[in-house]
Each structure stands twice: as C-alpha cells, then as structure tokens.
Motif scaffolding. Structure first.
Motif, PDB file in Angstrom:
ATOM      1  N   HIS A 229      41.130  45.253  39.040  1.00 50.33           N
ATOM      2  CA  HIS A 229      41.711  44.155  39.820  1.00 50.33           C
ATOM      3  C   HIS A 229      41.276  42.784  39.319  1.00 50.33           C
ATOM      4  N   ARG A 230      40.782  42.723  38.095  1.00 48.30           N
ATOM      5  CA  ARG A 230      40.364  41.472  37.462  1.00 48.30           C
ATOM      6  C   ARG A 230      39.185  40.810  38.180  1.00 48.30           C
ATOM      7  N   ASP A 231      38.375  41.624  38.836  1.00 44.82           N
ATOM      8  CA  ASP A 231      37.163  41.117  39.475  1.00 44.82           C
ATOM      9  C   ASP A 231      36.135  42.238  39.493  1.00 44.82           C
TER      10      ASP A 231
ATOM     11  N   GLY B 292      45.810  39.910  30.110  1.00 42.88           N
ATOM     12  CA  GLY B 292      45.598  39.002  31.213  1.00 42.88           C
ATOM     13  C   GLY B 292      46.850  38.647  31.978  1.00 42.88           C
ATOM     14  N   SER B 293      48.002  38.650  31.344  1.00 38.72           N
ATOM     15  CA  SER B 293      49.218  38.261  32.047  1.00 38.72           C
ATOM     16  C   SER B 293      50.422  38.874  31.375  1.00 38.72           C
TER      17      SER B 293
ATOM     18  N   GLU C  11      32.702  40.382  31.663  1.00 44.83           N
ATOM     19  CA  GLU C  11      33.904  39.569  31.861  1.00 44.83           C
ATOM     20  C   GLU C  11      35.065  40.018  30.979  1.00 44.83           C
TER      21      GLU C  11
ATOM     22  N   LEU D  43      37.640  42.917  32.733  1.00 43.25           N
ATOM     23  CA  LEU D  43      38.127  42.812  34.101  1.00 43.25           C
ATOM     24  C   LEU D  43      39.616  43.073  34.215  1.00 43.25           C
ATOM     25  N   ALA D  44      40.309  43.174  33.101  1.00 46.10           N
ATOM     26  CA  ALA D  44      41.721  43.542  33.108  1.00 46.10           C
ATOM     27  C   ALA D  44      41.915  44.678  32.116  1.00 46.10           C
TER      28      ALA D  44
ATOM     29  N   TYR E 292      48.353  45.003  37.405  1.00 42.58           N
ATOM     30  CA  TYR E 292      48.640  44.845  35.983  1.00 42.58           C
ATOM     31  C   TYR E 292      49.841  45.683  35.571  1.00 42.58           C
TER      32      TYR E 292
ATOM     33  N   GLY F 113      34.226  46.108  36.832  1.00 41.29           N
ATOM     34  CA  GLY F 113      35.657  45.917  36.662  1.00 41.29           C
ATOM     35  C   GLY F 113      36.436  47.213  36.575  1.00 41.29           C
TER      36      GLY F 113
END
Length: 468
Positions: free
Chosen positions: A429-431, A105-106, A129, A132-133, A443, A425
């Motif tokens: 693009h996390r969407d 996620g980050s 969900e 998404l990444a 990412y 996903g």
C-alpha cells in the motif's frame, strides 16, 4: 465461544460482526459459509449461529529481525567481478533499475501495463523506502514459480532458462534439471529430475561454487515421481529445507497439499478435509486449544466444509472452501487474521495523535476501554479455531498465502487484498502501516492488472498479474 481454555493469558474474543462461526459442540463449526453450503443443523440437533512447541515442521518463517531495517526491492547488480557473467541470466528476474521503480509508483502516461511477477516488501540489503510499491521481477512469461524464505528467494524459470537462487545482490544458478526448490536460511532443497537434494547455503555472502560438489542429503526419485511432486509433498512424505530434510506421512492421509509454517504444518487431503500438527501455542492448529500435536489431527471445526486450498504462515493458518469462503485462525498480534488487533489500534492511535487527529485516538481509547470490560473484549490476540472472514463486497477468494505476520488473498475478480504486519511494505500500500482489515492493493487496479497468484515470504509478497 465457550470457555474451554481457562489457562489462556491472551484476550480471545469471538462473535464480532466480521466472524461467522457456530460451536454448539466444542471444536465444531456449523456455519458453513455464505455461498452455497447447507447448514448441518438437523444432524447436530440445533440451528446454526453466528507449552513449549515441538520442532518446527517447516521452520521457514522464524528468525531474528535483520539489523538496520533493510527491506524492499531486488538488487541492481552482483557485487563481485566473478559474477559479472551471470548478469544476463539474472536480468530476466531482476528489476530494470530506477526506471522499473518509477514505473511502479504510478500508472498512466501512455506506458503499457507491466505483466508478470511482482515483489514488494523486505529484501536483504536494500532500503525500506525502495519497496513500498510493487516492483516487476522481469519480463512477463519468464518466471513460473517463486519460492521465498527470509532473505533468500528461489526463482524458477520457464523453458530452458535456468532458475536463480537470490540473496540480495548475490545470485547462483540452479541446476538445469531443477524442477523446484525450497530455500531456508541455512539450506536449499532442490527437486531434480531424478532426486531430491539438500544443499547448505553460504555464510557471509560467499557464493562461489555454492551448488557444486556433493549435497548434504540426497534421496533418489523416479523421473515420474519427480515430475508429479508438489513441494513440500513428495512420495511417502514431505520435505523441508533443513535437516533431516524428509519426514514420512501416513498413507491414509492421502495428502493433496501441504503448507509449512514456522512451527506447524497444515495438510489438505484429497477428500477436502484439513489436518494440522506441530506447535499450537498461538492457536495455529485450529483445534480450539493451545496445545501442540506431534501427529496430524483432523481440524474438526471445518467438518462439513469442503476445503480447496490451505496456507500456513508464521503462527497462523488459512483455508479456502470450494465456494470461495476464507477461513482463518491462529495468532492475530499484528492483525494478520483481519480481526481487531490491539497492537494495530495502538499504532493507529499513535499515528493519529502525531497527525493531530484526536477523533481517531479517542475511538481507539474507547475500544481499549471495552477490552478491559469483563463483559466484552474489543481485541482478539488468538483465534484458536477457524473463523469465517467476510471479505469486502463479499468477494469470493481463489488464492490465499500467509507470511510471518501478514496475509494476502486473491479474489475471483482478480483483486489482491492484504492485511497484517506492514513494517517492510509487504502489504503493497506504499506505506509501512499495519492493518487488521483487508485492503485492496490499488497498484494492480491502477494498471488494470488481474492478479492470478500470490506467494508470501515471511516479510515479502510476490504476485503474478496479467492484463485484464
């Protein structure tokens, strides 16, 4: 484009700013790219300027949508006790659990950049969900190749470790002498050290002894033939993971690479020329028409372009020139050609209205009005011959892969761009938004990773990335 197909029932528009092609003669592309090709104007007598389908050659990208909108990351554990002993073997290829997904996620916070293979998009039995990444598939250096289908994925390992065949939480070890594998929803095609084999896959998740016993089909190979094979190409023809498994090819084609779509095939010859055959109703053959072809036919529009790589998706195709130019053609229903898509525009307008962004909705409405004009079409549904795509910053493309309705490209700088259908996903693009423009997957930029390879499944994307 001249009106060569008066029977078309979809909007076909050529000449937008993003596309550079010239057809002074039907089916012939004169614009040979930005980076180093010489225009063939003198030879052509002018300056360059800007049906039912047959049996699917590949069939790997077609099929019904899975119920319940299931998508995303690889599962956490096998479902039955009898597979508990496989856990150690699967650990090299599966995410480490919630910590892996949190890492996806980050970036930052002092963590080392993850390297190796990543997955994002649809996976059988998981929630949308969760994918998404990008999610790391396991330890760096443990995977040498990924071969996805709709719900299955064959993960080929490096060294002496056995590969795995995965479907959601279910897993089976590939034979120790398995060099490569092609899965479909009904069979898996194995390339072994002395043979090609076709095995039926289980229904309803019954994986006990799935690769035991005798295969449904077998073709003997010499060890040197097996070592040199690059699936789906094999000596004398090509294979697909469903009956009849093997199809001969004319030796005169001198095939270097073959890409199988849902209803069509695209072949790259050793001379850098492109041939295609199969279903053509969505323009995926690139012959400037919507007709199907039973035999390989030269893509005339790429005459004079030395092509280095090809890809085939559900109903679209792509090719990369030796200079790094990206050509793309076929169906654009979800923006998978990175050309203006009506479906994407309408989706963006709906989202904008819901978010109170009336300016976006107004712009889309104006574009739709232009599409109804007899003088100009704003959207492209089908691009029946190769169009030269302008990548952001005029980046050269080194690798391209096509999913069912999305496309991913790696640039020479190690950046990954995706576009097309994004419901699961698969664009990274996390969407779940679709896009008809190439967008860089942030990412890998955030983690300072260089993408070196990309493989699209129908609704999934796999990438191989290393540290910069």
């Amino acid at each position: 484009m001249t009106s060569r197909q008066p029977h078309l029932h979809m909007e076909i528009r050529v000449g937008i700013k993003k596309v550079k092609e010239a057809l002074p003669r039907p089916g012939l592309l004169e614009s040979l790219g930005r980076r180093g090709f010489t225009a063939r104007a003198a030879a052509l007598g002018g300056p360059p300027s800007a049906s039912a389908a047959p049996q699917a050659p590949g069939g790997g990208h077609g099929g019904p949508a899975w119920p319940g909108g299931r998508a995303a990351c690889l599962p956490l554990s096998p479902p039955t006790a009898e597979r508990a002993g496989q856990e150690a073997g699967r650990a090299a290829f599966l995410p480490a659990g919630p910590a892996s997904r949190a890492m996806a996620g980050s970036a930052g916070e002092g963590r080392a950049a993850p390297c190796g293979w990543f997955q994002f998009g649809f996976c059988f039995g998981a929630a949308t969900e969760a994918g998404l990444a990008p999610v790391a598939l396991g330890e760096a250096g443990r995977i040498r190749r990924v071969r996805p289908s709709w719900s299955f994925a064959a993960i080929l390992a490096t060294g002496a470790a056995p590969g795995r065949l995965l479907q959601g939480a279910a897993s089976a070890a590939l034979p120790p002498d398995c060099l490569d594998a092609l899965p479909s929803e009904t069979h898996v095609l194995l390339l072994r050290e002395a043979a090609l084999e076709g095995w039926p896959l289980p229904a309803e998740g019954d994986w006990a002894g799935v690769l035991d016993g005798q295969p449904a089909w077998r073709r003997a190979l010499l060890p040197e033939e097996a070592a040199a094979a690059d699936l789906p190409l094999v000596p004398g023809g090509y294979v697909a993971p469903r009956p009849p498994f093997f199809t001969p090819l004319p030796a005169a084609l001198q095939a270097r690479k073959l890409a199988l779509g849902h209803e069509h095939a695209v072949l790259l010859s050793s001379a850098g020329t492109v041939f295609s055959w199969g279903g053509g109703r969505h323009g995926q053959l690139g012959h400037g028409e919507l007709e199907s072809r039973a035999e390989p036919l030269l893509v005339d529009a790429l005459h004079g372009v030395e092509v280095a790589d090809v890809a085939a998706g559900g109903w679209h195709s792509a090719g990369i020139s030796e200079a790094g130019d990206l050509y793309i053609w076929g169906w654009n229903e979800s923006g998978q050609l990175a050309l203006p898509s009506k479906a994407v525009a309408e989706s963006q307008a709906t989202t904008a209205v819901g978010a109170g962004r009336g300016d976006v909705a107004l712009n889309v409405a104006r574009s739709q009005g232009a599409a109804n004009s007899p003088h100009k079409a704003a959207f492209i549904s089908i691009q029946p011959f190769p169009a030269l795509l302008d990548m952001p910053c005029e980046a050269a493309v080194s690798k391209v892969s096509c999913g069912s309705r999305h496309t991913a490209a790696v640039t020479s700088t190690g950046d990954l761009y995706t576009w097309g259908w994004g419901k699961y996903g698969q664009l990274g693009h996390r969407d779940t938004a679709s896009s008809d423009q190439p967008r860089r997957v942030c990412y890998f930029v955030d983690w300072k990773l260089c993408v070196v390879d990309v493989v699209c499944g129908p609704w999934t994307t796999y990438t191989h990335a290393v540290g910069r």
